[in-house]
Scaffold this active site. Structure first.
Site, mmCIF file in Angstrom:
data_model
loop_
_atom_site.group_PDB
_atom_site.id
_atom_site.type_symbol
_atom_site.label_atom_id
_atom_site.label_comp_id
_atom_site.label_asym_id
_atom_site.label_seq_id
_atom_site.Cartn_x
_atom_site.Cartn_y
_atom_site.Cartn_z
ATOM 1 N N ASN A 155 50.659 45.402 60.463
ATOM 2 C CA ASN A 155 50.337 44.793 59.160
ATOM 3 C C ASN A 155 51.505 44.677 58.228
ATOM 4 O O ASN A 155 52.135 45.702 57.578
ATOM 5 C CB ASN A 155 49.432 45.623 58.304
ATOM 6 C CG ASN A 155 49.071 45.262 56.904
ATOM 7 O OD1 ASN A 155 49.368 43.844 56.730
ATOM 8 N ND2 ASN A 155 48.096 45.947 56.097
ATOM 9 N N LYS A 192 52.074 42.722 55.549
ATOM 10 C CA LYS A 192 51.730 42.856 54.218
ATOM 11 C C LYS A 192 52.510 41.593 53.409
ATOM 12 O O LYS A 192 52.836 40.556 54.175
ATOM 13 C CB LYS A 192 52.092 44.071 53.472
ATOM 14 C CG LYS A 192 51.021 45.291 54.193
ATOM 15 C CD LYS A 192 51.283 46.610 53.413
ATOM 16 C CE LYS A 192 50.568 47.567 54.005
ATOM 17 N NZ LYS A 192 50.199 48.923 53.165
ATOM 18 N N HIS A 218 41.216 45.491 53.849
ATOM 19 C CA HIS A 218 41.929 46.357 53.623
ATOM 20 C C HIS A 218 42.151 47.179 52.177
ATOM 21 O O HIS A 218 41.996 46.548 51.465
ATOM 22 C CB HIS A 218 43.554 45.931 53.972
ATOM 23 C CG HIS A 218 44.777 46.907 53.905
ATOM 24 N ND1 HIS A 218 45.372 47.287 52.529
ATOM 25 C CD2 HIS A 218 45.317 47.382 54.959
ATOM 26 C CE1 HIS A 218 46.419 48.136 53.188
ATOM 27 N NE2 HIS A 218 46.495 48.099 54.372
ATOM 28 N N GLU A 233 44.388 47.637 50.178
ATOM 29 C CA GLU A 233 44.881 47.003 48.871
ATOM 30 C C GLU A 233 44.100 45.828 48.357
ATOM 31 O O GLU A 233 44.220 45.534 47.446
ATOM 32 C CB GLU A 233 46.351 46.530 49.501
ATOM 33 C CG GLU A 233 47.322 47.762 49.638
ATOM 34 C CD GLU A 233 48.470 47.745 50.604
ATOM 35 O OE1 GLU A 233 48.605 46.609 51.068
ATOM 36 O OE2 GLU A 233 48.975 48.764 50.907
ATOM 37 N N GLU A 258 41.807 54.101 57.519
ATOM 38 C CA GLU A 258 43.031 54.330 56.668
ATOM 39 C C GLU A 258 42.880 55.057 55.364
ATOM 40 O O GLU A 258 42.395 54.573 54.397
ATOM 41 C CB GLU A 258 43.754 52.973 56.425
ATOM 42 C CG GLU A 258 43.988 51.979 57.608
ATOM 43 C CD GLU A 258 44.989 51.081 57.112
ATOM 44 O OE1 GLU A 258 45.983 50.729 57.911
ATOM 45 O OE2 GLU A 258 44.897 50.281 56.252
ATOM 46 N N GLY A 261 51.526 54.185 52.868
ATOM 47 C CA GLY A 261 52.797 53.893 52.380
ATOM 48 C C GLY A 261 53.293 55.173 51.572
ATOM 49 O O GLY A 261 54.026 54.980 50.633
ATOM 50 N N SER A 320 51.038 55.692 57.126
ATOM 51 C CA SER A 320 52.070 56.169 57.506
ATOM 52 C C SER A 320 52.493 56.748 58.986
ATOM 53 O O SER A 320 52.900 57.674 59.499
ATOM 54 C CB SER A 320 52.432 57.337 56.752
ATOM 55 O OG SER A 320 52.438 57.364 55.470
HETATM 56 P P1 PGA Z 1 51.838 52.176 55.960
HETATM 57 O O1 PGA Z 1 50.641 51.095 55.926
HETATM 58 O O2 PGA Z 1 51.933 52.334 57.567
HETATM 59 O O3 PGA Z 1 52.847 51.681 55.291
HETATM 60 O O4 PGA Z 1 51.539 53.414 55.584
HETATM 61 C C1 PGA Z 1 49.425 51.090 56.423
HETATM 62 C C2 PGA Z 1 48.403 50.024 56.047
HETATM 63 O O5 PGA Z 1 48.461 49.684 54.994
HETATM 64 O O6 PGA Z 1 47.990 49.371 56.910
#
Ligand code: PGA
Length: 252
Positions: A9, A11, A96, A98, A168, A174, A214
């Site tokens: 992803n 983003k 997601h 976010e 997730e 993140g 992560s």
């Molecule tokens: P990350 O993000 O691997 O940077 O923690 C995962 C995601 O948001 O899909």
């Protein structure tokens, strides 16, 4: 056998030239990886070019969101799943955290978008996951169960063949804090049981459940060693071709 899915992803990162560059770097690095489905999700504006440049390769392209409608109409700023399919997408990431946190996505909108994506012949990567406060309050399982029950409501057994679930935990996205393999396995097992209740044992046995939060080259192997972890949704570590390729090729 559930074929693993490793999805990146991206983003809101990368200009078009950077997205194409990363995709083209990735291509030879994962050319021999047949053990999993490989997916990258660039921003909307890069989807068509990246999909064109990857045509015929083993890397498929996903959108990071989609509209809940396929009919053309007055939906300023939205992109219909049929349009995503039209420019070469095979998957759509939906719900997601976010999107849920920053843009007010709800379980109802996740459900509507998932149905729209499926009817445009996309596979849907449906994201669920609890906040830290919910985990600390002991309600992680029930939060995820509700997200699944509402997000996948009304989907048929056939629809479920094109659903991929991504667990997730919000506190792991993140932050550098990965769920332990045991925490991931426990929730993935719970997710499979939840799907068994709503869609039956056969669907639950076959549905792919990805872990996200992560994921890095150095923790993918132990996450994937868990029985119910069928792949990963990778954010930060998918932005560089080398590190994403290491995650894809973790077995080698
Ligand atoms: P990350 O993000 O691997 O940077 O923690 C995962 C995601 O948001 O899909």
């Amino acid at each position: 056998m559930r074929k693993p899915v490793i999805a990146g992803n991206w983003k809101m990162y990368k200009l078009l030239s950077e997205a194409v560059d990363t995709a083209l770097r990735l291509k030879p690095l994962v050319a021999n990886a047949n053990h999993c489905e490989i997916v990258i999700a660039p921003v909307f504006t890069a989807l068509k070019t990246v999909a064109d440049r990857l045509e015929g390769s083993n890397i498929k392209v996903a959108s990071q969101d989609c509209a809940a409608q396929n009919e053309f109409g007055a939906h300023t700023g939205e992109v219909a799943p049929v349009m995503l399919k039209d420019v070469g997408c095979s998957y759509a990431i939906i719900g997601h955290s976010e999107r849920r946190q920053i843009y007010g996505e709800t379980d109802a909108s996740v459900n509507a978008k998932t149905k729209a994506a499926l009817s445009a012949d996309l596979k849907a990567i449906v994201c669920v996951g609890e906040h830290l406060s919910e985990r600390e309050a002991g309600s992680a399982n029930s939060v995820v169960e509700t997200q699944l029950n509402k997000g996948l409501e009304g989907l048929t057994v056939d629809d479920m063949e094109r659903i991929i679930i991504a667990y997730e935990p919000v506190w792991a996205i993140g932050t550098g804090k990965t769920a332990t393999p045991e925490q991931a396995q426990e929730m993935h097992g719970h997710i499979r049981q939840t799907v068994a209740k709503t869609h039956g044992d056969a669907v639950a046995k076959d549905v792919r459940i990805l872990y996200g939060g992560s994921v890095k080259p150095d923790n993918i192997a132990e996450l994937m060693s868990q029985e119910d972890v069928d792949g990963a949704l990778v954010g930060g570590a998918s932005l560089e071709a080398d590190s994403f390729a290491k995650i894809v090729n973790f077995e080698k």
